[in-house]
Design a protein around this motif. Structure first.
Motif, mmCIF file in Angstrom:
data_model
loop_
_atom_site.group_PDB
_atom_site.id
_atom_site.type_symbol
_atom_site.label_atom_id
_atom_site.label_comp_id
_atom_site.label_asym_id
_atom_site.label_seq_id
_atom_site.Cartn_x
_atom_site.Cartn_y
_atom_site.Cartn_z
ATOM 1 N N LEU A 153 0.826 -1.210 0.000
ATOM 2 C CA LEU A 153 0.000 0.000 0.000
ATOM 3 C C LEU A 153 0.859 1.258 0.000
ATOM 4 C CD1 LEU A 153 -2.695 -1.193 2.533
ATOM 5 C CD2 LEU A 153 -3.120 -0.601 0.150
ATOM 6 N N SER A 298 -7.602 4.058 0.948
ATOM 7 C CA SER A 298 -8.662 4.776 0.245
ATOM 8 C C SER A 298 -8.169 5.374 -1.070
ATOM 9 C CB SER A 298 -9.200 5.894 1.145
ATOM 10 O OG SER A 298 -10.055 6.755 0.425
ATOM 11 N N LYS A 299 -8.819 5.019 -2.156
ATOM 12 C CA LYS A 299 -8.493 5.620 -3.453
ATOM 13 C C LYS A 299 -8.820 7.112 -3.441
ATOM 14 C CE LYS A 299 -9.338 1.344 -6.046
ATOM 15 N NZ LYS A 299 -10.207 0.664 -7.050
ATOM 16 N N GLN A 300 -9.809 7.482 -2.663
ATOM 17 C CA GLN A 300 -10.280 8.868 -2.622
ATOM 18 C C GLN A 300 -9.361 9.771 -1.811
ATOM 19 O OE1 GLN A 300 -14.320 9.098 -1.269
ATOM 20 N NE2 GLN A 300 -14.448 11.332 -1.490
ATOM 21 N N HIS A 301 -8.689 9.207 -0.801
ATOM 22 C CA HIS A 301 -7.939 10.053 0.134
ATOM 23 C C HIS A 301 -6.450 9.746 0.239
ATOM 24 C CE1 HIS A 301 -11.701 11.823 1.481
ATOM 25 N NE2 HIS A 301 -12.195 10.608 1.646
ATOM 26 N N ARG A 302 -5.955 8.740 -0.480
ATOM 27 C CA ARG A 302 -4.538 8.394 -0.362
ATOM 28 C C ARG A 302 -3.630 9.489 -0.910
ATOM 29 N NH1 ARG A 302 -2.432 3.665 -1.652
ATOM 30 N NH2 ARG A 302 -0.480 4.647 -2.246
ATOM 31 N N HIS A 303 -4.185 10.430 -1.654
ATOM 32 C CA HIS A 303 -3.382 11.544 -2.169
ATOM 33 C C HIS A 303 -2.769 12.362 -1.041
ATOM 34 C CE1 HIS A 303 -6.202 14.813 -1.103
ATOM 35 N NE2 HIS A 303 -7.133 13.897 -1.297
ATOM 36 N N LYS A 306 0.826 11.513 -0.795
ATOM 37 C CA LYS A 306 1.562 11.477 -2.058
ATOM 38 C C LYS A 306 3.064 11.641 -1.802
ATOM 39 C CE LYS A 306 1.745 13.679 -6.634
ATOM 40 N NZ LYS A 306 3.191 13.968 -6.633
ATOM 41 N N SER A 389 -9.619 -5.433 1.587
ATOM 42 C CA SER A 389 -9.101 -4.069 1.457
ATOM 43 C C SER A 389 -10.219 -3.081 1.176
ATOM 44 C CB SER A 389 -8.056 -4.021 0.337
ATOM 45 O OG SER A 389 -6.961 -4.860 0.622
ATOM 46 N N ALA A 390 -11.233 -3.547 0.429
ATOM 47 C CA ALA A 390 -12.362 -2.666 0.099
ATOM 48 C C ALA A 390 -13.137 -2.280 1.358
ATOM 49 C CB ALA A 390 -13.287 -3.350 -0.899
ATOM 50 N N ALA A 393 -11.134 0.274 3.249
ATOM 51 C CA ALA A 393 -11.232 1.561 2.554
ATOM 52 C C ALA A 393 -12.560 2.244 2.860
ATOM 53 C CB ALA A 393 -11.081 1.356 1.050
ATOM 54 N N ASP A 397 -13.277 6.050 4.259
ATOM 55 C CA ASP A 397 -14.123 6.988 3.519
ATOM 56 C C ASP A 397 -15.323 7.440 4.342
ATOM 57 O OD1 ASP A 397 -12.404 6.767 1.366
ATOM 58 O OD2 ASP A 397 -13.612 5.256 0.332
#
Length: 508
Positions: A153, A298-303, A306, A389-390, A393, A397
């Protein structure tokens, strides 16, 4: 001939009349298992049923003297009967804080995951020690797999890691590893001959950075604080300047400790830009993501993290946002040179024999500064296997959704004043009672407002309705910090939270 000393006497050696029959075990299995069953039923009733019911109290507050008397804490020569002991179990559950309660907003651990809890029961019952494959074959392989999943991850295909007793220990491990990599002689020769070393962190980083510097002999004066912006995020340009200044003063910079999810404000340091500075000066870059690391699911918040794939080490506590249960803290390393073992090994031959009948690389205990080490991977593994993992996540979220709702509702009410818009799931705010509204210019305004949070906290604790923390920060007087991430909370609980703050504070 002199008289024998008492310890040399051979009296009663062959006939230990003070012991029970040596052919019988000291522990009665049937009686013990019956006690365990009844105690378990009390735990389920008091902690898992009542302790998660919004109709019940978060805490049953008692003053220390009264609580000590209620618990009957005294340890005596003789034992107690089963019924008294079961009452002790019930009392411990009754008077402890119900951290799984939906209205426990106090810390960065809350709620309960039943799969993880099953793992905790199992590891406690097995009572194994995670240092060699021969005594913990299941858990050696399991820890390796869970660490691999966490590293993936982060963005690393290879690496190393270990579960530690808390995020503070993970941070201290990183300091020790960074120093050893630069000065391997420190392991055998100690601090003698080392230059003055410098660590760089921010004023909003965890206090374990300074604790680690003190413990390792680096010194708290050599933890150099880098400026942060208005949101509490480290400023890379100031970091670069501080490193250059430190070098010019004869120090040797060796580590930058960043934070992903600061304790109070939940700020995320800009990892990519800090990594550029660390690359320039060839410094070890560590990220304390004990609190915020779970955004990587989270795909939405992993930024928010970065650039994390560019760092050398990451501390991550799944016992926080993922609700794996205390304690579950991982240190993840990009290193592939067995640095953990080289830095910490003592090669104890009674444990780590090199002529064993299996692959001795599976004896992972020498990576740790501990000998005895609890199994902390099973609770996370079982929970991860259950929801995937989903599912993890989704928990992350949902927490962000709850925080957005809470902030929107605050803005609709008089008296709630945000410190700033939250970046994460920490909501920091002042509650301003009606008596102080519009009085910001008064000379005693700050003093009076600083007393609001402690008073409201005292009232909620003594009434047992909920728990939320408060603190000052820099020049900012006491404000509340609500942590809204437990998978057990609903929008009704958040509405209750706001109503209760008003009810407890409106008359101040």
């Amino acid at each position: 001939m002199a008289d024998k000393l008492p310890l040399e006497s051979d009296e009663h050696v062959l006939e230990p009349t003070n012991l029970r029959d040596l052919n019988e075990p000291l522990i009665d299995h049937a009686e013990g298992q019956l006690f365990l069953t009844e105690a378990f039923n009390i735990i389920v009733e008091e902690v898992l049923c009542k302790g998660t019911d919004v109709k019940q109290k978060v805490c049953e507050w008692k003053e220390p003297e009264e609580l000590a008397e209620l618990l009957d804490l005294e340890l005596r020569e003789g034992g107690e009967g089963q019924q008294k002991l079961l009452q002790r179990v019930r009392d411990v559950a009754k008077y402890s804080i119900k951290t799984s309660h939906p209205r426990f907003f106090n810390q960065q651990f809350a709620g309960v995951d039943y799969h993880a809890l099953a793992g905790r029961f199992l590891t406690e019952t097995l009572n194994t020690n995670l240092f060699t494959y021969e005594v913990a074959p299941v858990f050696v392989l399991m820890e390796m797999e869970v660490l691999r999943g966490l590293r993936q991850l982060v963005g690393w295909k290879e690496g190393d890691g270990i579960f530690c007793p808390g995020g503070s220990t993970s941070n201290i491990y990183a300091m020790n590893l960074a120093r050893y990599q630069l000065f391997p002689e420190v392991k055998s020769q100690g601090l003698y001959g080392l230059p003055r070393l410098a660590i760089f962190s921010s004023p909003e980083s965890h206090y374990s950075v300074k604790k680690g510097a003190a413990l390792l002999g680096i010194g708290t004066d050599n933890v150099i604080m880098v400026k942060v912006d208005d949101g509490g995020r480290m400023i890379p340009e100031d970091l670069d300047e501080k490193i250059e200044l430190s070098k010019s003063q004869g120090a040797v910079p060796f580590l930058v400790s960043c934070t992903s999810g600061t304790t109070v404000q939940g700020a995320f340091d800009p990892l990519d830009r800090i990594a550029d500075v660390c690359d320039k000066h060839k410094l070890w870059m560590h990220v304390d993501a004990a609190w915020g690391g779970s955004v990587l699911f989270s795909k939405q918040h992993r930024h928010l993290m970065k650039g994390v794939d560019r760092v050398n080490s990451v501390a991550w506590n799944p016992h926080k946002m993922l609700v794996a249960g205390l304690q579950c803290s991982a240190l993840l390393l990009k290193d592939t040179t067995n640095l953990l073992k080289r830095c910490h090994s003592a090669n104890a031959t009674y444990l780590f024999q090199q002529d064993k009948f299996y692959d001795v690389n599976l004896d992972i205990g020498d990576k740790s500064v501990q000998c005895s080490r609890k199994v902390d991977c099973l609770k996370l593994w079982l929970m991860w296997k259950a929801v995937g993992s989903a599912g993890l996540a989704e928990r992350v979220d949902k927490a962000f959704v709850h925080v957005r709702y809470l902030v929107e509702q605050m803005k609709k009410r008089d008296g709630f004043h945000l410190l700033r818009e939250p970046e994460f799931v920490n909501v920091c705010f002042w509650f301003i009672p009606p008596s102080l509204r519009g009085k910001e210019g008064n000379a005693d305004y700050q003093d009076r407002l600083a007393k609001v949070a402690p008073t409201v906290k005292e009232r909620m604790m003594k009434q047992g309705t909920m728990m939320v923390g408060y603190q000052p920060l820099g020049d900012k007087i006491n404000f509340f910090r609500v942590i809204a991430f437990s998978p057990l909370i609903s929008l009704k609980d958040l509405d209750f939270f706001l109503n209760e703050i008003e009810r407890l504070g409106n008359d101040l």
